[in-house]
Design a protein around this motif. Structure first.
Motif, short mmCIF file in Angstrom:
data_model
loop_
_atom_site.label_atom_id
_atom_site.label_comp_id
_atom_site.label_asym_id
_atom_site.label_seq_id
_atom_site.Cartn_x
_atom_site.Cartn_y
_atom_site.Cartn_z
N LEU A 168 1.32 4.02 -3.00
CA LEU A 168 1.10 5.45 -2.72
C LEU A 168 2.30 6.26 -3.18
O LEU A 168 2.14 7.36 -3.76
CB LEU A 168 0.87 5.66 -1.22
CG LEU A 168 0.67 7.11 -0.78
CD1 LEU A 168 -0.57 7.71 -1.42
CD2 LEU A 168 0.60 7.20 0.74
N VAL A 184 0.84 -1.21 0.00
CA VAL A 184 0.00 0.00 0.00
C VAL A 184 0.87 1.25 0.00
O VAL A 184 0.62 2.21 -0.75
CB VAL A 184 -0.94 0.00 1.22
CG1 VAL A 184 -1.65 1.35 1.37
CG2 VAL A 184 -1.97 -1.11 1.10
N LYS A 229 2.08 6.74 -6.84
CA LYS A 229 1.01 7.67 -7.16
C LYS A 229 1.42 9.13 -6.91
O LYS A 229 1.10 10.03 -7.70
CB LYS A 229 -0.23 7.33 -6.34
CG LYS A 229 -1.37 8.32 -6.50
CD LYS A 229 -2.50 7.97 -5.54
CE LYS A 229 -3.58 9.06 -5.57
NZ LYS A 229 -4.66 8.79 -4.58
N GLU A 259 -6.82 4.14 5.35
CA GLU A 259 -8.26 3.96 5.56
C GLU A 259 -8.92 3.31 4.34
O GLU A 259 -9.79 2.44 4.47
CB GLU A 259 -8.92 5.31 5.84
CG GLU A 259 -8.59 5.86 7.22
CD GLU A 259 -9.33 7.15 7.51
OE1 GLU A 259 -9.94 7.72 6.57
OE2 GLU A 259 -9.31 7.60 8.67
N LYS A 260 -8.48 3.72 3.14
CA LYS A 260 -9.04 3.16 1.91
C LYS A 260 -8.78 1.66 1.81
O LYS A 260 -9.61 0.90 1.29
CB LYS A 260 -8.45 3.89 0.71
CG LYS A 260 -9.02 3.45 -0.63
CD LYS A 260 -8.40 4.25 -1.76
CE LYS A 260 -8.95 3.80 -3.11
NZ LYS A 260 -8.33 4.57 -4.23
N ASN A 261 -7.63 1.22 2.30
CA ASN A 261 -7.25 -0.20 2.22
C ASN A 261 -7.52 -0.94 3.52
O ASN A 261 -7.07 -2.09 3.68
CB ASN A 261 -5.77 -0.32 1.85
CG ASN A 261 -5.49 0.10 0.42
OD1 ASN A 261 -5.62 -0.69 -0.52
ND2 ASN A 261 -5.11 1.37 0.24
N HIS A 262 -8.24 -0.31 4.43
CA HIS A 262 -8.67 -0.93 5.69
C HIS A 262 -7.50 -1.47 6.51
O HIS A 262 -7.58 -2.55 7.09
CB HIS A 262 -9.67 -2.06 5.41
CG HIS A 262 -10.83 -1.63 4.56
ND1 HIS A 262 -11.82 -0.78 5.01
CD2 HIS A 262 -11.13 -1.91 3.25
CE1 HIS A 262 -12.70 -0.57 4.04
NE2 HIS A 262 -12.31 -1.22 2.95
N ARG A 271 -2.73 8.71 5.62
CA ARG A 271 -3.95 8.39 6.38
C ARG A 271 -5.08 7.98 5.44
O ARG A 271 -5.80 6.99 5.68
CB ARG A 271 -4.36 9.62 7.20
CG ARG A 271 -5.69 9.49 7.94
CD ARG A 271 -5.64 8.38 8.98
NE ARG A 271 -6.92 8.20 9.62
CZ ARG A 271 -7.34 8.87 10.70
NH1 ARG A 271 -6.54 9.79 11.24
NH2 ARG A 271 -8.51 8.63 11.24
N ILE A 272 -5.26 8.70 4.34
CA ILE A 272 -6.31 8.38 3.37
C ILE A 272 -6.07 6.99 2.76
O ILE A 272 -6.99 6.18 2.63
CB ILE A 272 -6.38 9.45 2.26
CG1 ILE A 272 -6.86 10.77 2.84
CG2 ILE A 272 -7.29 8.99 1.12
CD1 ILE A 272 -6.77 11.94 1.87
N ALA A 273 -4.80 6.70 2.41
CA ALA A 273 -4.47 5.41 1.79
C ALA A 273 -4.70 4.25 2.75
O ALA A 273 -5.22 3.19 2.36
CB ALA A 273 -3.02 5.42 1.31
N GLU A 322 -2.05 12.16 3.09
CA GLU A 322 -2.20 11.16 2.03
C GLU A 322 -2.04 9.75 2.55
O GLU A 322 -2.73 8.82 2.10
CB GLU A 322 -1.17 11.44 0.92
CG GLU A 322 -1.39 12.74 0.17
CD GLU A 322 -2.72 12.79 -0.54
OE1 GLU A 322 -3.14 11.75 -1.09
OE2 GLU A 322 -3.36 13.86 -0.54
#
Length: 271
Positions: free
Chosen positions: A197, A193, A200, A254-257, A250-252, A248
């Motif tokens: 990121l 993950v 990206k 949460e998105k991938n649990h 934190r968002i990644a 960024e």
């Protein structure tokens, strides 16, 4: 009556001439200053990485120009009032020792100002620390340097008093982020993950240089694996980049649990 009129005209001319000298001097200064600034702008358009240095050099040249024009105007006014300029200039050789003693600090400032530019110690826009004062260089002149800190306070220091300089703009800065991950998560999944990121964000982080570097697990605590991540940045931009990365990441996560450890607060009765 004619003689009186001639004398009056000569006296009037004597007192008007200094005003004309000053006006001409100011006009010449403004014209040359605009030419120098325009030449500086054209140079920086071709070489963007020399922008701050060009600004600093042009500011110094304008500063020198100002002193030269002031000196010429003063000499012209003195000549207008009957002073023997040639004798005055010749007399400077005799009184050079006295003048050098009286103005030795000014001479030191001038030489130090030229040395600062020649050795590229700092430029306008650089973040520096001088005598414990840290801020942005806003002016470099022949006599002094001005530095403004983040509070708006401005340090004005004579150039010959500047000995040790810490320049934060000579090299890139480094943003460092430590990310705690729950020990329940598999390292392979977490690293995938984070690397996705990094791919990206490469080239899309303001003020960043290159790719985000995932160094791996820095430490393991009772409840977390702490990953260390670094990102090269433009000088003094590391804190802004750190805040951007934290958001960024934190968002990644949460998105991938991916779970992060929750802080626990222990409450005791004080016994």
């Amino acid at each position: 009556m004619e003689i009186f009129g001639t004398v009056f005209f000569e006296d009037l001319q004597k007192y008007i001439s200094p005003v004309i000298y000053i006006i001409v001097g100011v006009l010449i200064y403004e014209v040359l200053k605009r030419i120098i600034k325009k030449a500086s702008v054209q140079k920086t358009l071709k070489k963007r990485h020399h922008q701050k240095r060009a600004q600093t050099v042009s500011a110094l040249i304008i500063n020198i120009l100002k002193y030269v024009i002031i000196t010429i105007v003063i000499l012209g006014i003195m000549a207008n009032f009957g002073f023997n300029i040639k004798a005055l200039v010749a007399g400077l050789g005799v009184s050079a020792a006295i003048i050098s003693l009286a103005f030795q600090d000014i001479a030191k400032d001038f030489l130090a100002g030229i040395t600062i530019i020649a050795e590229d110690r700092y430029e306008i826009g650089d973040t520096v620390e001088i005598n414990g004062f840290m801020g942005e260089v806003i002016f470099v002149g022949l006599r002094s340097t001005r530095i403004r800190n983040y509070k708006g306070a401005t340090l004005i220091i004579n150039n010959h008093n500047i000995t040790d300089v810490i320049n934060y703009n000579l090299h890139n800065s480094l943003a460092v982020v430590e990310v705690p991950i729950s020990r329940e998560e598999k390292p392979e999944r977490v690293e995938k993950v984070l690397n996705d990121l990094a791919d990206k964000l490469e080239g899309n982080i303001p003020k960043a240089k290159g790719r985000m570097d995932i160094l791996g697990v820095e430490m393991i605590t009772e409840h977390a694996m702490v990953y260390k991540i670094t990102q090269a940045t433009a000088a003094t931009e590391q804190y802004a980049v750190q805040r951007y990365l934290l958001r960024e990441i934190r968002i990644a996560l949460e998105k991938n649990h991916i779970k992060v450890p929750k802080q626990k607060i222990e409450v005791t009765d004080g016994k």
